[in-house]
Scaffold this active site. Structure first.
Site, short mmCIF file in Angstrom:
data_model
loop_
_atom_site.label_atom_id
_atom_site.label_comp_id
_atom_site.label_asym_id
_atom_site.label_seq_id
_atom_site.Cartn_x
_atom_site.Cartn_y
_atom_site.Cartn_z
N ASP A 13 -1.15 1.13 -4.53
CA ASP A 13 -2.10 0.06 -4.90
C ASP A 13 -3.49 0.61 -5.23
OD1 ASP A 13 -2.67 0.65 -2.19
OD2 ASP A 13 -3.57 -1.32 -1.88
N SER B 130 0.83 -1.21 0.00
CA SER B 130 0.00 0.00 0.00
C SER B 130 0.87 1.27 0.00
CB SER B 130 -0.97 -0.05 1.18
OG SER B 130 -1.99 0.88 1.02
N ASP C 188 -2.26 6.21 -4.15
CA ASP C 188 -1.12 5.51 -3.54
C ASP C 188 -0.73 4.33 -4.43
OD1 ASP C 188 -3.35 3.95 -2.95
OD2 ASP C 188 -2.63 3.36 -0.97
N ASP D 132 -5.94 2.30 -3.68
CA ASP D 132 -7.17 2.26 -2.88
C ASP D 132 -7.36 3.54 -2.08
OD1 ASP D 132 -5.26 1.89 -0.92
OD2 ASP D 132 -6.03 -0.01 -0.18
#
Length: 461
Positions: free
Chosen positions: A252, A106, A250, A254
């Site tokens: 990833d 993340s 970010d 999400d």
């Protein structure tokens, strides 16, 4: 360097010693534990797992280890390679898979990676299931398949396109309206997979895209957490290019943040507020965010005649409460939009599409849209304690001290005052108390935080 095992997965830094870092051995052990748990909980002869990754430098290595461990257990793998967290979540039910693994740390820096685990709905595992997998990993209770029963790998390289198609199908996404607005947008995707997904989505919505750090090579040009202090480059570029706004995700994809046309942050907390305002205006209902998220969502929900509820911190807790209360939209104040019409997971592609439709419909500038919402300011602090100190006792004392205020003990202690709030919660991984406050000015939020820190220090003595 460290390895953090939790109910949501395993994350750590690459390199170093087994058990201290995310080494190839730790990766295989954890993937094997997840595969074993799936097999124990299914009577199907052939299981299938979707695996995707962000663009981290270690991603390809971790991916091959994970894929081939599952193959060794006799599990078929759908390898969607470079992807986003929400794309894998969408892919699991579309592929009729039994689970999914997202290889991403993340917003952590580039030396980190992680295995995040999904169930057959493409949602994060419950705490109970996560704990069971940790138990299996510790016991080494694995039984690998014989040669004729090894799993098979299917590679699919267009899942981001399929994800975009799903977003464009949503009733509240009005592609034609967005196209007619002719937006000019700067995108900072921190050189990860958002650099593939977000520009593609924006171009399909008729926007002119200026790409900044959109090459998915895993070399993050700044700290990948989308906070104001890391986003000077996109703020400057939005102004230079006279863009309508900027989009920041970010690694990833999400978490979603916007920059207004003047180069100012729209505010990560307000991503969910704006999207909820739009959704509630079309489909009235209830909302959910976590206890550390802005009160602005509650205000907007009440404006539309709905009820707001707060869950414990953590996406799985938000999703559980959303399902219980049949919420029409929810998420986390860190820019995570959960829109059940799409799926129960934080999804920046869905957030972008809803936000752009809202903006196109209102025909206002991003700064003007932000000015329509209640202004709240947050202060995020922590107190480091010695391991001997009883954090639970401190929180109990604070709860009793403020018993006359509105109190929630769902996750630590949240004290709601008429004009502001404070949320005190202990970290699961280190001896600290996190102190989040929110008020109608930054000064008041900071003052409230300092007051609470002082009171806790007094209790500790």
């Amino acid at each position: 360097m460290s390895l953090i095992k939790s109910i949501s997965g395993i994350r750590g830094t690459i390199g170093g010693k087994i058990g201290d870092n995310l080494t190839p051995i730790d990766t295989v052990k954890f993937a094997a534990a997840y595969g074993t748990w799936l097999k124990w909980n299914s009577d199907k002869e052939h299981l299938k797992v979707v695996i995707g990754r962000d663009a981290r430098i270690s991603g390809s290595m971790i991916q091959q280890l994970t894929v081939n461990t599952l193959v060794g257990l006799g599990i078929d793998v759908v390898d969607i390679d470079l992807s986003t967290t929400p794309t894998v979540e969408v892919a699991v039910p579309l592929e009729n898979a039994d689970g999914g693994i997202i290889l991403t740390a993340s917003h952590n820096p580039k030396q980190w990676n992680a295995l995040k685990l999904l169930n057959n709905k493409g949602e994060f595992l419950s705490g109970e299931d996560g704990a069971k997998i940790l138990e299996i990993a510790e016991s080494d209770d694995f039984n690998f398949a014989e040669v004729d029963d090894l799993g098979k790998i299917t590679k699919i390289d267009d899942y981001i396109d399929r994800h975009i198609e799903e977003v464009l199908k949503l009733k509240l996404v009005d592609a034609e309206k967005i196209k007619s607005a002719k937006f000019k947008v700067v995108v900072d995707a921190v050189n990860s997979t958002g650099g593939i997904a977000i520009p593609k989505l924006l171009k399909q919505l008729g926007a002119e895209v200026v790409e900044l750090y959109c090459e998915p090579n895993g070399h993050f040009p700044h700290n990948p957490e989308p906070l104001k202090e890391h986003l000077a480059d996109i703020s400057d570029l939005v102004q230079q290019k006279k863009a309508d706004f900027g989009v920041v995700v970010d690694p990833d994809v999400d978490r979603l943040a916007f920059i207004d046309e003047t180069g100012e942050m729209f505010g990560e907390e307000y991503t969910l507020v704006a999207c909820a305002d739009y959704v509630l205006g079309k489909t009235p209902g209830d909302t959910v965010s976590n206890l550390s998220s802005s009160r602005a969502l509650r205000d907007v929900t009440q404006k539309h005649g709905g009820n707001y509820k707060a869950s414990a911190v953590g996406e799985v807790n938000v999703v559980t409460l959303m399902k219980e209360s049949n919420a029409v939209i929810g998420g986390e104040g860190n820019g995570g939009i959960i829109y059940p019409e799409a799926h129960y997971g934080r999804d920046s592609l869905v957030g972008v599409a809803l936000f752009l439709t809202h903006l196109a419909e209102k025909k206002v500038k991003v700064s003007e849209l932000r000015a329509e919402y209640p202004a709240y300011y947050m202060s995020k602090n922590k107190i480091e304690l010695t391991p001997q100190i009883d954090v639970d006792a401190i929180l109990k004392t604070m709860e009793e001290k403020y018993a006359n205020e509105e109190i929630s003990t769902v996750d630590g202690v949240k004290i709601d005052f008429p004009e502001n709030w404070v949320h005190l919660r202990k970290s699961n991984t280190e001896p600290i108390i996190r102190i989040y406050t929110e008020a109608k000015s930054q000064q008041k939020a900071d003052e409230l935080a300092q007051q609470m820190i002082g009171e806790i220090k007094e209790i500790v003595g």
